[in-house]
Design a protein around this motif. Structure first.
Motif, mmCIF file in Angstrom:
data_model
loop_
_atom_site.group_PDB
_atom_site.id
_atom_site.type_symbol
_atom_site.label_atom_id
_atom_site.label_comp_id
_atom_site.label_asym_id
_atom_site.label_seq_id
_atom_site.Cartn_x
_atom_site.Cartn_y
_atom_site.Cartn_z
ATOM 1 N N LEU A 30 8.553 13.056 12.661
ATOM 2 C CA LEU A 30 7.627 12.901 13.897
ATOM 3 C C LEU A 30 6.137 12.401 13.618
ATOM 4 N N HIS A 31 5.780 13.039 12.715
ATOM 5 C CA HIS A 31 4.340 12.410 12.096
ATOM 6 C C HIS A 31 4.494 10.898 11.983
ATOM 7 N N TYR A 32 5.346 10.257 11.524
ATOM 8 C CA TYR A 32 5.517 8.819 11.509
ATOM 9 C C TYR A 32 5.563 8.112 12.877
ATOM 10 N N VAL A 33 6.400 8.723 13.767
ATOM 11 C CA VAL A 33 6.347 8.313 15.142
ATOM 12 C C VAL A 33 5.105 8.386 15.865
ATOM 13 N N MET A 34 4.550 9.508 15.556
ATOM 14 C CA MET A 34 3.178 9.819 16.566
ATOM 15 C C MET A 34 2.304 8.912 16.023
ATOM 16 N N LEU A 35 2.400 8.730 14.793
ATOM 17 C CA LEU A 35 0.973 7.787 14.051
ATOM 18 C C LEU A 35 1.243 6.296 14.550
ATOM 19 N N ALA A 36 2.465 5.926 14.918
ATOM 20 C CA ALA A 36 2.513 4.371 15.085
ATOM 21 C C ALA A 36 1.903 4.290 16.599
ATOM 22 N N LYS A 37 1.192 3.069 16.792
ATOM 23 C CA LYS A 37 0.491 2.886 17.954
ATOM 24 C C LYS A 37 1.526 1.634 18.832
ATOM 25 N N GLY A 38 1.679 2.331 20.003
ATOM 26 C CA GLY A 38 2.377 1.822 20.964
ATOM 27 C C GLY A 38 3.967 1.922 20.627
ATOM 28 N N PHE A 39 4.884 1.190 21.146
ATOM 29 C CA PHE A 39 6.285 1.380 20.848
ATOM 30 C C PHE A 39 6.809 0.513 19.737
ATOM 31 N N GLN A 40 6.797 1.354 18.825
ATOM 32 C CA GLN A 40 7.500 0.667 17.581
ATOM 33 C C GLN A 40 9.007 0.987 17.076
#
Length: 199
Positions: free
Chosen positions: A162-172
Motif C-alpha cells: 500500500l505504501h508503494y501504491v500510494m507513493l506512486a504519482k499518477g497511475f502506475q
C-alpha cells in the motif's frame, strides 16, 4: 529434479545471502556518488532501497507456497531474507530522515499528514519485533508464540504494498502489480489456515 535442487540448496550457507545483500546498497551508493543514478541521487537511493526491501518481503512470502506447490524448499533461507528486508527498510528510512528531509519538524508533519508515510512508519514499527526475535534464542524463549508473532509479516507485506501504491504519482502499473502479488500470496494461505482451525 526438485530433489536435486533441494540437495544443492542444503549445501548453501544462509549467511551467504547476507554477503550478497550487502552489495546492492553499496552499488546504489556508488551510483549516487558517481552520478550514475540520475539528477536526484538521494531519491534514487531512497526508492531503490525501499523497492528492494519490498521485493525481499515478497520473496519471504513465496517460500511457503513454493514448498507447498512445487516441493522446492527455501525454508532455511527465510530468516536471512527477512533480516535483509528489515535492513533495507531501515536504510530506506535513514536515507529519508538524514539525506532527504533532514528537518525534524518537517519529518513529524510528514508522518502525521501524509498517509503513505504514516503507513510506511507503521510497517516499519511492526518489523521491529520481527527483527528482534529473528534468532534461535528468541524462538526457544517464545515457543508457540513466536509463530503467532511472526504472522505480523503478512500485515507488514500488505502495508508495504500500500505504501508503494500510494507513493506512486499518477497511475502506475508496477506498484499495483506488487500489491496484487502480495494479496495473491496472502490469499493462498487462507485455505491452509482454515483447515488448521477446523482440525
Amino acid at each position: 529434479m526438485i530433489d536435486r535442487c533441494n540437495q544443492m540448496l542444503r549445501r548453501l550457507p544462509p549467511w551467504g545471502l547476507y554477503l550478497l545483500g550487502a552489495f546492492y546498497p553499496a552499488w546504489l551508493l556508488y551510483l549516487g556518488l558517481t552520478g550514475g543514478s540520475g539528477p536526484d541521487p538521494v531519491k534514487a537511493l531512497e526508492h531503490g532501497l525501499g523497492e528492494a526491501a519490498l521485493q525481499l518481503v515478497i520473496l519471504g512470502l513465496f517460500v511457503t507456497p513454493l514448498r507447498r506447490f512445487t516441493g522446492l524448499n527455501l525454508l532455511r533461507f527465510r530468516r536471512a531474507i527477512g533480516v535483509l528486508a528489515f535492513a533495507y527498510v531501515t536504510l530506506h528510512l535513514l536515507v529519508w530522515l538524514v539525506l532527504d528531509v533532514q528537518i525534524l519538524s518537517q519529518i513529524l508533519r510528514d508522518i502525521a499528514k501524509r498517509p503513505y508515510i504514516t503507513i510506511g512508519m507503521v510497517g516499519f514499527a511492526l518489523m521491529l519485533p520481527l527483527a528482534l526475535t529473528s534468532n534461535n534464542r528468541a524462538t526457544r524463549w517464545l515457543g508457540p508464540r513466536w509463530r503467532q508473532l511472526h504472522r505480523l509479516t503478512y500485515l507488514v507485506a500488505l502495508l508495504g504494498g500500500l505504501h508503494y501504491v500510494m507513493l506512486a504519482k499518477g497511475f502506475q502499473m508496477e506498484p499495483l502489480i506488487y500489491l496484487a502479488v502480495i494479496v495473491t500470496l496472502l490469499l493462498l494461505r487462507l485455505p491452509r489456515q482454515t483447515k488448521r482451525r477446523l482440525a
